[in-house]
Each structure stands twice: as C-alpha cells, then as structure tokens.
Scaffold this motif. Structure first.
Motif, PDB file in Angstrom:
ATOM      1  N   GLN A 304       0.044  -2.191  22.848  1.00 61.59           N
ATOM      2  CA  GLN A 304       1.114  -2.798  22.077  1.00 61.59           C
ATOM      3  C   GLN A 304       1.249  -2.142  20.696  1.00 61.59           C
ATOM      4  O   GLN A 304       2.363  -2.026  20.166  1.00 61.59           O
ATOM      5  N   LEU A 305       0.143  -1.730  20.130  1.00 62.53           N
ATOM      6  CA  LEU A 305       0.153  -1.189  18.768  1.00 62.53           C
ATOM      7  C   LEU A 305       0.038   0.332  18.744  1.00 62.53           C
ATOM      8  O   LEU A 305      -0.330   0.909  17.723  1.00 62.53           O
ATOM      9  N   LYS A 306       0.356   0.980  19.848  1.00 61.82           N
ATOM     10  CA  LYS A 306       0.190   2.422  19.917  1.00 61.82           C
ATOM     11  C   LYS A 306       1.104   3.141  18.947  1.00 61.82           C
ATOM     12  O   LYS A 306       0.682   4.068  18.234  1.00 61.82           O
ATOM     13  N   HIS A 307       2.406   2.712  18.890  1.00 63.92           N
ATOM     14  CA  HIS A 307       3.327   3.385  17.990  1.00 63.92           C
ATOM     15  C   HIS A 307       2.972   3.114  16.522  1.00 63.92           C
ATOM     16  O   HIS A 307       3.110   3.995  15.661  1.00 63.92           O
ATOM     17  N   LEU A 308       2.460   1.892  16.229  1.00 65.27           N
ATOM     18  CA  LEU A 308       2.040   1.609  14.860  1.00 65.27           C
ATOM     19  C   LEU A 308       0.820   2.454  14.472  1.00 65.27           C
ATOM     20  O   LEU A 308       0.716   2.921  13.325  1.00 65.27           O
ATOM     21  N   VAL A 309      -0.044   2.678  15.436  1.00 64.17           N
ATOM     22  CA  VAL A 309      -1.224   3.512  15.168  1.00 64.17           C
ATOM     23  C   VAL A 309      -0.796   4.947  14.871  1.00 64.17           C
ATOM     24  O   VAL A 309      -1.327   5.607  13.964  1.00 64.17           O
ATOM     25  N   GLN A 310       0.210   5.441  15.650  1.00 66.07           N
ATOM     26  CA  GLN A 310       0.695   6.794  15.406  1.00 66.07           C
ATOM     27  C   GLN A 310       1.338   6.904  14.030  1.00 66.07           C
ATOM     28  O   GLN A 310       1.121   7.880  13.290  1.00 66.07           O
ATOM     29  N   GLU A 311       2.122   5.868  13.659  1.00 66.83           N
ATOM     30  CA  GLU A 311       2.740   5.884  12.324  1.00 66.83           C
ATOM     31  C   GLU A 311       1.654   5.849  11.237  1.00 66.83           C
ATOM     32  O   GLU A 311       1.766   6.529  10.212  1.00 66.83           O
ATOM     33  N   TYR A 312       0.647   5.043  11.468  1.00 66.89           N
ATOM     34  CA  TYR A 312      -0.424   4.970  10.476  1.00 66.89           C
ATOM     35  C   TYR A 312      -1.139   6.315  10.338  1.00 66.89           C
ATOM     36  O   TYR A 312      -1.459   6.747   9.225  1.00 66.89           O
ATOM     37  N   ARG A 313      -1.361   6.989  11.467  1.00 68.72           N
ATOM     38  CA  ARG A 313      -2.016   8.300  11.402  1.00 68.72           C
ATOM     39  C   ARG A 313      -1.163   9.316  10.667  1.00 68.72           C
ATOM     40  O   ARG A 313      -1.672  10.116   9.855  1.00 68.72           O
ATOM     41  N   SER A 314       0.164   9.301  10.942  1.00 65.62           N
ATOM     42  CA  SER A 314       1.059  10.240  10.234  1.00 65.62           C
ATOM     43  C   SER A 314       1.090   9.937   8.733  1.00 65.62           C
ATOM     44  O   SER A 314       1.081  10.846   7.892  1.00 65.62           O
ATOM     45  N   ALA A 315       1.081   8.627   8.391  1.00 64.43           N
ATOM     46  CA  ALA A 315       1.057   8.252   6.970  1.00 64.43           C
ATOM     47  C   ALA A 315      -0.257   8.702   6.319  1.00 64.43           C
ATOM     48  O   ALA A 315      -0.275   9.144   5.159  1.00 64.43           O
ATOM     49  N   GLN A 316      -1.347   8.580   7.062  1.00 58.92           N
ATOM     50  CA  GLN A 316      -2.639   9.031   6.544  1.00 58.92           C
ATOM     51  C   GLN A 316      -2.629  10.542   6.295  1.00 58.92           C
ATOM     52  O   GLN A 316      -3.152  11.027   5.293  1.00 58.92           O
ATOM     53  N   ALA A 317      -1.973  11.312   7.224  1.00 59.68           N
ATOM     54  CA  ALA A 317      -1.883  12.759   7.047  1.00 59.68           C
ATOM     55  C   ALA A 317      -1.057  13.101   5.809  1.00 59.68           C
ATOM     56  O   ALA A 317      -1.430  13.964   4.992  1.00 59.68           O
ATOM     57  N   LEU A 318       0.098  12.404   5.637  1.00 54.20           N
ATOM     58  CA  LEU A 318       0.917  12.646   4.448  1.00 54.20           C
ATOM     59  C   LEU A 318       0.159  12.291   3.168  1.00 54.20           C
ATOM     60  O   LEU A 318       0.251  12.998   2.150  1.00 54.20           O
ATOM     61  N   LEU A 319      -0.573  11.190   3.232  1.00 54.28           N
ATOM     62  CA  LEU A 319      -1.335  10.780   2.050  1.00 54.28           C
ATOM     63  C   LEU A 319      -2.407  11.808   1.693  1.00 54.28           C
ATOM     64  O   LEU A 319      -2.616  12.122   0.513  1.00 54.28           O
ATOM     65  N   SER A 320      -3.083  12.345   2.717  1.00 51.03           N
ATOM     66  CA  SER A 320      -4.102  13.366   2.450  1.00 51.03           C
ATOM     67  C   SER A 320      -3.479  14.618   1.844  1.00 51.03           C
ATOM     68  O   SER A 320      -4.025  15.219   0.901  1.00 51.03           O
ATOM     69  N   GLU A 321      -2.258  15.024   2.352  1.00 54.66           N
ATOM     70  CA  GLU A 321      -1.579  16.181   1.771  1.00 54.66           C
ATOM     71  C   GLU A 321      -1.201  15.919   0.318  1.00 54.66           C
ATOM     72  O   GLU A 321      -1.371  16.784  -0.553  1.00 54.66           O
ATOM     73  N   ALA A 322      -0.679  14.694   0.050  1.00 59.64           N
ATOM     74  CA  ALA A 322      -0.298  14.367  -1.332  1.00 59.64           C
ATOM     75  C   ALA A 322      -1.526  14.366  -2.242  1.00 59.64           C
ATOM     76  O   ALA A 322      -1.458  14.811  -3.401  1.00 59.64           O
ATOM     77  N   LYS A 323      -2.646  13.876  -1.742  1.00 60.72           N
ATOM     78  CA  LYS A 323      -3.877  13.881  -2.551  1.00 60.72           C
ATOM     79  C   LYS A 323      -4.322  15.303  -2.860  1.00 60.72           C
ATOM     80  O   LYS A 323      -4.756  15.602  -3.975  1.00 60.72           O
ATOM     81  N   GLU A 324      -4.201  16.196  -1.870  1.00 61.14           N
ATOM     82  CA  GLU A 324      -4.572  17.588  -2.119  1.00 61.14           C
ATOM     83  C   GLU A 324      -3.682  18.215  -3.185  1.00 61.14           C
ATOM     84  O   GLU A 324      -4.159  18.904  -4.099  1.00 61.14           O
ATOM     85  N   LYS A 325      -2.359  17.960  -3.063  1.00 62.68           N
ATOM     86  CA  LYS A 325      -1.442  18.507  -4.064  1.00 62.68           C
ATOM     87  C   LYS A 325      -1.740  17.925  -5.440  1.00 62.68           C
ATOM     88  O   LYS A 325      -1.694  18.631  -6.452  1.00 62.68           O
ATOM     89  N   TYR A 326      -2.002  16.658  -5.493  1.00 62.97           N
ATOM     90  CA  TYR A 326      -2.313  16.014  -6.776  1.00 62.97           C
ATOM     91  C   TYR A 326      -3.577  16.623  -7.388  1.00 62.97           C
ATOM     92  O   TYR A 326      -3.636  16.856  -8.596  1.00 62.97           O
ATOM     93  N   GLN A 327      -4.580  16.862  -6.533  1.00 66.25           N
ATOM     94  CA  GLN A 327      -5.802  17.474  -7.043  1.00 66.25           C
ATOM     95  C   GLN A 327      -5.545  18.874  -7.582  1.00 66.25           C
ATOM     96  O   GLN A 327      -6.073  19.261  -8.636  1.00 66.25           O
ATOM     97  N   GLU A 328      -4.706  19.661  -6.830  1.00 63.70           N
ATOM     98  CA  GLU A 328      -4.372  20.989  -7.322  1.00 63.70           C
ATOM     99  C   GLU A 328      -3.637  20.926  -8.661  1.00 63.70           C
ATOM    100  O   GLU A 328      -3.940  21.662  -9.611  1.00 63.70           O
ATOM    101  N   GLY A 329      -2.622  20.013  -8.748  1.00 61.79           N
ATOM    102  CA  GLY A 329      -1.864  19.873 -10.001  1.00 61.79           C
ATOM    103  C   GLY A 329      -2.738  19.378 -11.136  1.00 61.79           C
ATOM    104  O   GLY A 329      -2.616  19.834 -12.283  1.00 61.79           O
ATOM    105  N   SER A 330      -3.603  18.426 -10.851  1.00 64.58           N
ATOM    106  CA  SER A 330      -4.479  17.909 -11.906  1.00 64.58           C
ATOM    107  C   SER A 330      -5.434  18.997 -12.389  1.00 64.58           C
ATOM    108  O   SER A 330      -5.760  19.066 -13.582  1.00 64.58           O
TER     109      SER A 330
END
Length: 423
Positions: A304-330
């Motif tokens: 039932q929650l498969k699509h929500l899990v996929q969305e959560y994983r994609s959001a986690q990937a975007l968040l990790s990319e944003a954190k990397e960029k933030y670390q580079e900028g900082s």
C-alpha cells in the motif's frame, strides 16, 4: 586522553577476565567451588590449633564456615586475614610482628608472602589478589600456613576411628505394635540359642510331642465345630492386622534406594514433560500463527505504501544532493571570509601608518622642542664661557703669585751672600 586511558584500562580488565575465565575452564567446572572445600579444611586445621584463643585476645569472633570464601566486608576480612597469617607464622616457629589496622597493606602482604616462600610454598599469583581479604588465594595462603604450623607443633593425621554402630541408636521410632524384621530374626536366634543350651531329654520330648498332638487334635476339633461369629472374626482380623505388619528398615546408602529414586524422578520428569510439551506446542503454534499474521500484514502495508516509499527515497536523494551542494558552498564561503579578514587586517595596518605619518607632518611640536633645545644649548654655552673665564683668571692669579714668591725667595738668598763677602 582520559577516555583513551579509560578505554585501555577497560580493555586490559576485559583481557584479564578472559584469561582468568580460560584458566578456570582448563582447570575444570568445579574450580569455582574449590575454595569452599579449602575453607572448610582450613577451619578444621585452625580448630586443631585452638585459634579461638588468639581471636579472643583481639576481641574477634570465631570464623564462619565460608568466611574467606564469600565477600562480605573487605576491610574486616583483610584485617582478619593479616591477624591469622601473623599468628600462624608465629605458630610455625618464625618471628612475625602482629600487624595493625594502620599498617600499609602492601607491606604486610609482601611480608606474609616472603615468609610463605621461605617455608617452601609456591606463590604463583599477584599480591593484589590478597587485598580483598577473600577468595581462593586468601584460603590457599592461610591453608599453607596452617599446615606448616601443624607440622611444627608435631601434629600428624591418623586413620579415622569409626564408632561401632548400635542397633538401638539407629532404629527408627516406630509404633510399638509394629513388628520389624530385625526383631523377628533376633527372636529366632534367641530361640535357637536356648534350644542349643538346654539339654535334650528324649522322654520329655516324647511327652511334649504327645501333649502337642493332643492339643492339635483338640484345636482341629474346635475349629471343625467352630461357633465364632464371622463379624467378630473380621473385627479381630482388622484389629490384629497392623500388628502383623513387617517393616524392613531402609538404608539411605543402599544403591537400590538411589535407583528407585532415579526411576521415580524419571517418571515424574516424563509426566511433567508430557504436560509441559503440550503447553509448549500450543504456545509454538500460537506464536507461529501470530508471526504469519505479522508477515502478511507487513507485506500488505508495504504494497500500500510502495509509492510513498519511492517518493521518500527520491526526496532523500534530493536532500543528500542539496546537502552536498551546501557543504561545497559553505566551504567556499569560509575560504572567502578568511581572505576578507586578512585583507581587512592589512587595510587597518596601512590606515594606522598613514595616520601616524600625517600627524607627524602637521604637528609643530617637534620644531618647538628643537627651538627650546637650541636656547638651552646657548644658555649652557654662556655659562660654560663664564666658568672658563673665571678659571683662567684664577689660574693667572695663581701664576702671578707663584712668580712673586719666587723673586722674593731669590732676593732673600742673595743678600746674605753679599754680607758674607764684605766681611
């Protein structure tokens, strides 16, 4: 550093515990209870040496059965160990000063172990094991010292003398009406001994046989012509039946009793196992059903929650990319902030130098100071000229005075010579 030292100490303690556990496993499973056996032997040896009198002089109570085998009060146990060790060493014929509570524990332990080594006993454990005042090492040291004290006093172990077992003391208190098998055997033995001791007369024997035959025939006739009531007979049988009971006295040391007990325990275990096995099987089935339900429910929730899990994983990937960029900028920002701080420091230093140069160029204070110094120099020059003139005048006066004095002296010397020539 303190955490690393604590970690190293904990690792060292863990290694020591593992080594002790391995050594205990090599010595056998009963090594944990060996000190209880040694403590009981030690207590017997101390009683043979009358240790109660020594403890009474120090106002101490006698030892319990497992005093040094179990930890109760480390301070009291350590002082008791030191007192007994000193007393046993003295009993073994060696001078040893009685320790006090204020003495250094390490010094007392080293002295005791040195005396033990001098007596020819092996010491293969660290002295710190004795500081607790209990344990296998404490029992070992006191036991060795007690053996040496017994040897010095001339005591020797002898074979045990077992007391003769008396039947009267071992008989179990039973009802007076019961007849034991031993009683029957004793009665038969007494009758046989009486028959052997008595003189056998054939005539008397014939008379007794005749009378017994007559009595038997009479009894048979009475039985054949019995008028006894059956109810009264049954009552009499019930009354006499407990008295006819033969009890065999059991011996707990007999192996048959142990075998019977083993069979009884086996039957009890089997019956309990059957009952317990049923409960356990039921519990196992219930747990299995519950686990199956949980697994099925988990699968359903995951679907039932498969699509929500996929969305959560994609959001986690975007968040990790944003954190990397933030670390580079900082990282770049911090570098630029550092460069800015350096440039600001250089600018402040240049400003300070410029202000100092400008103030020195517009300020007339140095000129005033130079003029004042020049006037002061002129005044000092004038004073010096006056002093030089005074000095020259004084010198001239002194030279003139000397010249006048010289001419006067010359005239004074020339007049007497002229007078002398005249005469």
């Amino acid at each position: 550093m303190a955490e690393e030292a604590g970690g190293r100490s904990r690792r060292g303690a863990g290694d020591r515990d593992e080594e002790e556990g391995a050594a205990a496993a090599e010595r056998g499973p009963g090594v944990a209870y060996q000190m209880f056996v040694v403590m009981e032997d030690l207590l017997d040896k101390l009683k043979l040496l009358s240790y109660e009198e020594a403890l009474r002089r120090h106002n101490m109570r006698p030892l319990s059965r497992h005093y040094f085998a179990l930890p109760t009060n480390p301070g009291e146990q350590f002082f008791m160990f030191c007192t007994l060790a000193a007393w046993l060493i003295t009993k073994a014929g060696r001078p040893f000063e009685q320790p006090h509570e204020s003495d250094d524990p390490n010094a007392v332990i080293s002295n005791v172990l040195s005396e033990l080594r001098s007596l020819g006993r092996a010491v293969d454990f660290p002295p710190s094991k004795l500081k607790a005042g209990n344990g296998e090492q404490v029992c070992y040291v006191l036991d060795c010292l007690a053996e040496e004290a017994l040897k010095y006093t001339g005591f020797s172990w002898k074979r045990p003398a077992y007391p003769t077992e008396e039947l009267e003391g071992e008989e179990v208190m039973e009802d007076d009406a019961e007849l034991t098998l031993n009683k029957l055997e004793e009665d038969v033995a007494e009758e046989e001994s009486d028959n052997e001791e008595n003189f056998i007369d054939l005539n008397v024997l014939k008379a007794q046989t005749y009378r017994s035959d007559v009595n038997d025939t009479a009894k048979h006739e009475e039985i054949l012509q019995s008028t006894t009531d059956a109810a009264e007979w049954n009552l009499e049988v019930e009354r006499v039946l407990p008295q006819l009971k033969v009890t065999v006295r059991t011996d707990n040391k007999d192996w048959r009793i142990h075998v019977d007990q083993m069979h009884q325990h086996e039957d009890g275990i089997e019956s309990s196992l059957k009952e317990t096995k049923g409960y356990l099987d039921k519990l196992h089935n219930e747990i299995s059903r519950t686990l199956e339900k949980i697994n099925s429910r988990e699968k359903y929730i995951n679907n039932q929650l498969k699509h929500l899990v996929q969305e959560y994983r994609s959001a986690q990937a975007l968040l990790s990319e944003a954190k990397e960029k933030y670390q580079e900028g900082s990282g770049g920002v911090t570098e630029r902030i550092r460069v800015l701080s350096e440039i600001t420091e250089v600018l402040e230093r240049v400003k300070q130098e410029t202000e100092e140069k400008g103030s020195s160029m517009t300020d007339g204070a140095p000129l005033v100071k130079i003029k004042q110094a020049l006037t002061k120099l002129k005044q000092e020059t004038v004073q010096m000229d006056i002093q030089i003139g005074v000095m020259e005048h004084t010198l001239l006066q002194s030279k003139l005075k000397e010249k006048s004095d010289m001419t006067r002296d010359m005239h004074a010397t020339m007049i007497p010579e002229a007078t002398v020539g005249a005469y």
